[in-house]
Scaffold this active site. Structure first.
Site, PDB file in Angstrom:
ATOM      1  N   GLY A 136      25.834   5.009  -0.778  1.00  0.00           N
ATOM      2  CA  GLY A 136      26.050   3.779  -1.534  1.00  0.00           C
ATOM      3  C   GLY A 136      27.278   3.817  -2.424  1.00  0.00           C
ATOM      4  N   GLY A 182      36.351   2.672   2.601  1.00  0.00           N
ATOM      5  CA  GLY A 182      36.132   3.791   3.523  1.00  0.00           C
ATOM      6  C   GLY A 182      34.814   3.622   4.264  1.00  0.00           C
ATOM      7  N   HIS A 183      33.751   3.314   3.518  1.00  0.00           N
ATOM      8  CA  HIS A 183      32.438   3.089   4.144  1.00  0.00           C
ATOM      9  C   HIS A 183      32.510   1.917   5.134  1.00  0.00           C
ATOM     10  CE1 HIS A 183      31.012   4.879   0.145  1.00  0.00           C
ATOM     11  NE2 HIS A 183      30.519   5.714   1.044  1.00  0.00           N
ATOM     12  N   ASP A 220      35.021  13.961   4.910  1.00  0.00           N
ATOM     13  CA  ASP A 220      34.102  15.093   4.733  1.00  0.00           C
ATOM     14  C   ASP A 220      34.102  15.918   6.021  1.00  0.00           C
ATOM     15  OD1 ASP A 220      32.597  14.410   2.034  1.00  0.00           O
ATOM     16  OD2 ASP A 220      32.845  12.554   3.140  1.00  0.00           O
ATOM     17  N   GLN A 225      31.407  18.451   6.864  1.00  0.00           N
ATOM     18  CA  GLN A 225      30.138  17.751   7.094  1.00  0.00           C
ATOM     19  C   GLN A 225      30.040  17.251   8.537  1.00  0.00           C
ATOM     20  OE1 GLN A 225      28.099  14.942   4.254  1.00  0.00           O
ATOM     21  NE2 GLN A 225      29.183  13.421   5.472  1.00  0.00           N
TER      22      GLN A 225
HETATM   23  P1  AMP Z   1      29.079   9.122   1.008  1.00  0.00           P
HETATM   24  O1  AMP Z   1      28.559   7.779   0.607  1.00  0.00           O
HETATM   25  O2  AMP Z   1      30.107   9.674   0.112  1.00  0.00           O
HETATM   26  O3  AMP Z   1      27.983  10.097   1.355  1.00  0.00           O
HETATM   27  O4  AMP Z   1      29.851   8.877   2.386  1.00  0.00           O
HETATM   28  C1  AMP Z   1      29.229   8.243   3.468  1.00  0.00           C
HETATM   29  C2  AMP Z   1      30.147   8.325   4.678  1.00  0.00           C
HETATM   30  O5  AMP Z   1      31.388   7.695   4.364  1.00  0.00           O
HETATM   31  C3  AMP Z   1      30.490   9.767   5.081  1.00  0.00           C
HETATM   32  O6  AMP Z   1      30.510   9.860   6.499  1.00  0.00           O
HETATM   33  C4  AMP Z   1      31.861   9.956   4.493  1.00  0.00           C
HETATM   34  O7  AMP Z   1      32.642  10.916   5.174  1.00  0.00           O
HETATM   35  C5  AMP Z   1      32.449   8.567   4.660  1.00  0.00           C
HETATM   36  N1  AMP Z   1      33.568   8.352   3.733  1.00  0.00           N
HETATM   37  C6  AMP Z   1      33.591   8.557   2.394  1.00  0.00           C
HETATM   38  N2  AMP Z   1      34.811   8.276   1.887  1.00  0.00           N
HETATM   39  C7  AMP Z   1      35.578   7.895   2.936  1.00  0.00           C
HETATM   40  C8  AMP Z   1      36.944   7.485   3.078  1.00  0.00           C
HETATM   41  N3  AMP Z   1      37.774   7.416   2.027  1.00  0.00           N
HETATM   42  N4  AMP Z   1      37.400   7.164   4.309  1.00  0.00           N
HETATM   43  C9  AMP Z   1      36.562   7.238   5.392  1.00  0.00           C
HETATM   44  N5  AMP Z   1      35.275   7.599   5.329  1.00  0.00           N
HETATM   45  C10 AMP Z   1      34.788   7.933   4.127  1.00  0.00           C
END
Ligand code: AMP
Length: 268
Positions: free
Chosen positions: A22, A27-28, A141, A144
């Protein structure tokens, strides 16, 4: 959630899944766009997963804004949001964890020893609940994604894992929910990560020297950072690269003030 997925599967609709914690940013949303390309319907999840945070980390202060997230998902035409409570995912007497060895030994796995077990466990659980055909993860990530791909292969999960590129602010800072913790000054200093990653790529292209690229990379990072690692690695093993490494990835993690940031760039 299962009723929806079973209905979609009965209608031969491919389900694309984007798991998140969330506090959504572009990016999300880019992951969701990618999921749409690969599937007929899209599911996003929002779950701040307690098992991937160590006791000294930011679980309780992790930024949350469900209302704004829902609006963003609606504008992005996400078909379904799955937003469970922690007690639903980890009921009383919960005892089962997924551990991925080897590629988790160094880097994020070393600095956050329980992190990937929490990630692999929750992603395996979300996969079993959402039943996706394809799931999209961010290159941001990098370790990950490798852990998830390893788990999917090792556990015979019939799910295609797609990696989507890192989305950045205009100044190069990788978008992250945690950027909200940064002051304006810290944000500016944090742009040296992207500069360092670019310089590493330039040096590799010019000299092919991993050591030279690594030195240039490290010396570009603003001195206010407490660096956990700034290395050039082989993404197939997540160990320091050598001249026989086919692929090269520059990876960074470090703290500025109270905020820990990670980033990476594919060099080769
Ligand atoms: P998180 O909410 O941080 O757990 O991220 C959820 C998903 O969004 C994960 O697969 C992250 O790698 C991806 N994510 C987070 N930040 C970015 C970004 N700047 N660009 C692309 N994907 C992202």
């Amino acid at each position: 959630m299962r009723a929806y997925s079973n209905a979609m599967r009965l209608g031969y609709k491919r389900i694309g899944f984007v798991p998140t914690m969330g506090y959504l940013h572009s990016g999300h949303i880019s992951l969701l766009e990618k999921a749409k390309e690969k599937a007929d319907v899209t599911v996003a999840s929002i779950f701040v997963n307690p098992t991937q945070f160590a006791p000294n980390e930011d679980l309780s202060t992790y930024p949350r804004d469900a209302e704004s997230d829902i609006k963003k998902l609606e504008s992005a035409d996400c078909d379904l949001l799955f937003m469970p409570e922690a007690t639903e995912i980890y009921p009383k007497n919960y005892s089962t964890y997924v551990t991925v060895n080897k590629i988790t030994e160094l880097y994020e796995g070393a600095f956050r020893p329980t992190h990937f077990q929490g990630v692999a466990t929750v992603v395996a659980k979300l996969f079993n609940i959402v039943l996706p055909d394809v799931a999209v993860f961010g290159q941001k990530d990098a370790q990950q994604v490798s852990v998830i791909k390893r788990m999917v292969a090792d556990l015979n999960l019939d799910i295609q894992i797609v990696t989507s590129p890192t989305i950045r602010e205009a100044n190069g800072l990788a978008m992250s929910s945690r950027n909200v913790y940064l002051s304006q000054e810290e944000k500016e200093k944090a742009t040296t990560i992207f500069q360092g990653l670019n310089l590493a790529k330039e040096v590799i292209n010019k000299t092919n020297s991993i050591d030279a690229a690594c030195k240039a990379f490290r010396s570009s990072i603003h001195t206010d950072f407490k660096i956990d690692y700034a290395d050039i690695i082989d993404p197939d093993t997540f160990r320091f690269a050598n001249n026989s490494s086919k692929n090269l990835l520059a990876i960074f993690a470090g703290k500025i003030g109270k905020t820990r940031l990670i980033d990476n760039m594919i060099l080769r």
